[in-house]
Write a protein that holds these residues in place. Structure first.
Motif, PDB file in Angstrom:
ATOM      1  N   GLU A 192       0.825  -1.217   0.000  1.00  8.21           N
ATOM      2  CA  GLU A 192       0.000   0.000   0.000  1.00  8.21           C
ATOM      3  C   GLU A 192       0.855   1.263   0.000  1.00  8.21           C
ATOM      4  N   GLY A 193       1.872   1.288   0.875  1.00  9.39           N
ATOM      5  CA  GLY A 193       2.663   2.497   1.046  1.00  9.39           C
ATOM      6  C   GLY A 193       3.564   2.840  -0.128  1.00  9.39           C
ATOM      7  N   ILE A 194       3.947   1.833  -0.891  1.00  5.61           N
ATOM      8  CA  ILE A 194       4.874   2.079  -2.007  1.00  5.61           C
ATOM      9  C   ILE A 194       4.256   1.675  -3.347  1.00  5.61           C
ATOM     10  N   LEU A 195       3.979   0.389  -3.529  1.00  2.46           N
ATOM     11  CA  LEU A 195       3.612  -0.104  -4.860  1.00  2.46           C
ATOM     12  C   LEU A 195       2.229   0.345  -5.327  1.00  2.46           C
ATOM     13  N   LYS A 196       1.308   0.584  -4.411  1.00  2.00           N
ATOM     14  CA  LYS A 196      -0.017   1.066  -4.796  1.00  2.00           C
ATOM     15  C   LYS A 196      -0.166   2.578  -4.610  1.00  2.00           C
ATOM     16  N   SER A 197       0.911   3.243  -4.260  1.00  2.00           N
ATOM     17  CA  SER A 197       0.849   4.685  -4.012  1.00  2.00           C
ATOM     18  C   SER A 197       0.647   5.438  -5.326  1.00  2.00           C
ATOM     19  N   ARG A 198       0.488   6.736  -5.214  1.00  2.24           N
ATOM     20  CA  ARG A 198       0.285   7.596  -6.396  1.00  2.24           C
ATOM     21  C   ARG A 198       1.611   8.056  -7.012  1.00  2.24           C
ATOM     22  N   ARG A 199       2.696   7.520  -6.553  1.00  2.00           N
ATOM     23  CA  ARG A 199       4.004   7.896  -7.085  1.00  2.00           C
ATOM     24  C   ARG A 199       4.155   7.430  -8.536  1.00  2.00           C
ATOM     25  N   SER A 200       5.151   7.967  -9.200  1.00  2.00           N
ATOM     26  CA  SER A 200       5.465   7.511 -10.555  1.00  2.00           C
ATOM     27  C   SER A 200       6.043   6.098 -10.466  1.00  2.00           C
ATOM     28  N   PRO A 201       6.029   5.350 -11.570  1.00  2.00           N
ATOM     29  CA  PRO A 201       6.609   4.005 -11.539  1.00  2.00           C
ATOM     30  C   PRO A 201       8.088   4.017 -11.142  1.00  2.00           C
ATOM     31  N   GLU A 202       8.815   5.025 -11.578  1.00  2.00           N
ATOM     32  CA  GLU A 202      10.236   5.133 -11.217  1.00  2.00           C
ATOM     33  C   GLU A 202      10.389   5.341  -9.704  1.00  2.00           C
ATOM     34  N   GLU A 203       9.559   6.203  -9.155  1.00  2.00           N
ATOM     35  CA  GLU A 203       9.610   6.453  -7.711  1.00  2.00           C
ATOM     36  C   GLU A 203       9.196   5.216  -6.919  1.00  2.00           C
ATOM     37  N   LYS A 204       8.220   4.479  -7.426  1.00  2.00           N
ATOM     38  CA  LYS A 204       7.795   3.247  -6.756  1.00  2.00           C
ATOM     39  C   LYS A 204       8.925   2.215  -6.736  1.00  2.00           C
ATOM     40  N   MET A 205       9.580   2.032  -7.880  1.00  2.00           N
ATOM     41  CA  MET A 205      10.667   1.059  -7.956  1.00  2.00           C
ATOM     42  C   MET A 205      11.792   1.463  -7.008  1.00  2.00           C
ATOM     43  N   GLU A 206      12.185   2.724  -7.049  1.00  2.00           N
ATOM     44  CA  GLU A 206      13.267   3.189  -6.173  1.00  2.00           C
ATOM     45  C   GLU A 206      12.869   3.061  -4.701  1.00  2.00           C
ATOM     46  N   ALA A 207      11.660   3.434  -4.359  1.00  2.00           N
ATOM     47  CA  ALA A 207      11.209   3.331  -2.969  1.00  2.00           C
ATOM     48  C   ALA A 207      11.175   1.870  -2.508  1.00  2.00           C
ATOM     49  N   MET A 208      10.747   0.963  -3.389  1.00  2.00           N
ATOM     50  CA  MET A 208      10.734  -0.460  -3.044  1.00  2.00           C
ATOM     51  C   MET A 208      12.159  -0.956  -2.781  1.00  2.00           C
ATOM     52  N   LEU A 209      13.090  -0.568  -3.633  1.00  2.00           N
ATOM     53  CA  LEU A 209      14.473  -1.005  -3.464  1.00  2.00           C
ATOM     54  C   LEU A 209      15.066  -0.440  -2.174  1.00  2.00           C
ATOM     55  N   GLN A 210      14.803   0.830  -1.902  1.00  2.00           N
ATOM     56  CA  GLN A 210      15.283   1.437  -0.654  1.00  2.00           C
ATOM     57  C   GLN A 210      14.651   0.741   0.553  1.00  2.00           C
ATOM     58  N   TRP A 211      13.378   0.433   0.462  1.00  2.00           N
ATOM     59  CA  TRP A 211      12.689  -0.251   1.560  1.00  2.00           C
ATOM     60  C   TRP A 211      13.325  -1.614   1.814  1.00  2.00           C
ATOM     61  N   ALA A 212      13.612  -2.354   0.749  1.00  2.00           N
ATOM     62  CA  ALA A 212      14.221  -3.678   0.906  1.00  2.00           C
ATOM     63  C   ALA A 212      15.568  -3.572   1.608  1.00  2.00           C
ATOM     64  N   VAL A 213      16.355  -2.579   1.245  1.00  2.00           N
ATOM     65  CA  VAL A 213      17.661  -2.393   1.884  1.00  2.00           C
ATOM     66  C   VAL A 213      17.470  -1.988   3.346  1.00  2.00           C
ATOM     67  N   GLN A 214      16.627  -1.001   3.599  1.00  2.00           N
ATOM     68  CA  GLN A 214      16.433  -0.527   4.974  1.00  2.00           C
ATOM     69  C   GLN A 214      15.887  -1.623   5.874  1.00  2.00           C
ATOM     70  N   PHE A 215      15.009  -2.460   5.347  1.00  2.00           N
ATOM     71  CA  PHE A 215      14.404  -3.527   6.152  1.00  2.00           C
ATOM     72  C   PHE A 215      15.419  -4.595   6.519  1.00  2.00           C
ATOM     73  N   HIS A 216      16.391  -4.836   5.656  1.00  2.00           N
ATOM     74  CA  HIS A 216      17.298  -5.974   5.838  1.00  2.00           C
ATOM     75  C   HIS A 216      18.745  -5.618   6.162  1.00  2.00           C
ATOM     76  N   GLU A 217      19.102  -4.342   6.148  1.00  2.00           N
ATOM     77  CA  GLU A 217      20.517  -3.986   6.236  1.00  2.00           C
ATOM     78  C   GLU A 217      21.062  -3.897   7.662  1.00  2.00           C
ATOM     79  N   THR A 218      20.234  -3.708   8.652  1.00  2.00           N
ATOM     80  CA  THR A 218      20.742  -3.583  10.018  1.00  2.00           C
ATOM     81  C   THR A 218      21.342  -4.912  10.475  1.00  2.00           C
TER      82      THR A 218
END
Length: 186
Positions: free
Chosen positions: A68-94
């Motif tokens: 909901e917060g990223i992939l279904k948001s009103r962002r552009s497809p480029e912003e969605k892809m980048e936000a998803m990638l950043q989310w994956a890193v932030q979720f798993h990098e600690t």
């Protein structure tokens, strides 16, 4: 949901994420949650029911944050892809997250042994692939967008698995950068 029940789920989720479902004993969970058997069985009829509640907890988090917060948001497809990638890193990098993906770990450990676990985890991956398919269609106009979405999810999950094995987040960062090059570079 009561605060105590949520406290038990969070304590058990952290243990299971680090040790695995089978290796985590009920006594470990009770110790981490600061409860006795009576309290445990007040909220859960079994360790399995607690495990399914943990999957539901993570699924809701991923639904809210990723789907909901990223992939279904009103962002552009480029912003969605980048936000998803950043989310994956932030979720798993600690350092605590070097244990791997909670869903990937449980999928590997439980899918062959418990159909309800398998189905719940499958739904999470299926929802991610479905919504990512729409993003890739808009990004690339891909004829095979669903196949590409599966590949991206597999790349991310594979990178998380390798990161866990190497105990080094650089592996995840390398794969994420490769996905960026494929989908976000002009």
């Amino acid at each position: 949901m009561s605060n105590k029940k949520q406290q038990i789920i969070l304590a058990a989720a952290a243990l299971i994420h680090g040790k695995g479902y089978e290796a985590t004993k009920l006594s470990d969970i009770m110790g981490a949650a600061g409860i006795g058997k009576g309290q445990f069985y007040h909220y859960f009829t079994s360790k399995r029911k607690l495990g399914l509640s943990i999957v539901d907890y993570y699924a809701q988090m991923w639904q809210d944050e990723l789907i909901e917060g990223i992939l279904k948001s009103r962002r552009s497809p480029e912003e969605k892809m980048e936000a998803m990638l950043q989310w994956a890193v932030q979720f798993h990098e600690t350092p605590a997250k070097l244990h791997g993906c909670p869903f990937g770990n449980l999928a590997l450990e439980m899918s062959e042994h418990d159909e309800e676990f398998r189905l719940k985890i499958n739904r999470i991956f299926s929802d991610w692939i479905k919504e990512l398919t729409h993003v890739i269609e808009r990004l690339k106009g891909e004829k095979h967008a669903k196949r590409k979405a599966r590949m991206v999810v597999a790349q991310i999950e594979g990178a998380i698995l390798l990161m866990k094995n190497h105990q080094d987040s650089e592996v995840l960062l390398d794969i994420i950068e490769g996905i960026r090059m494929e989908y976000l570079s002009s």
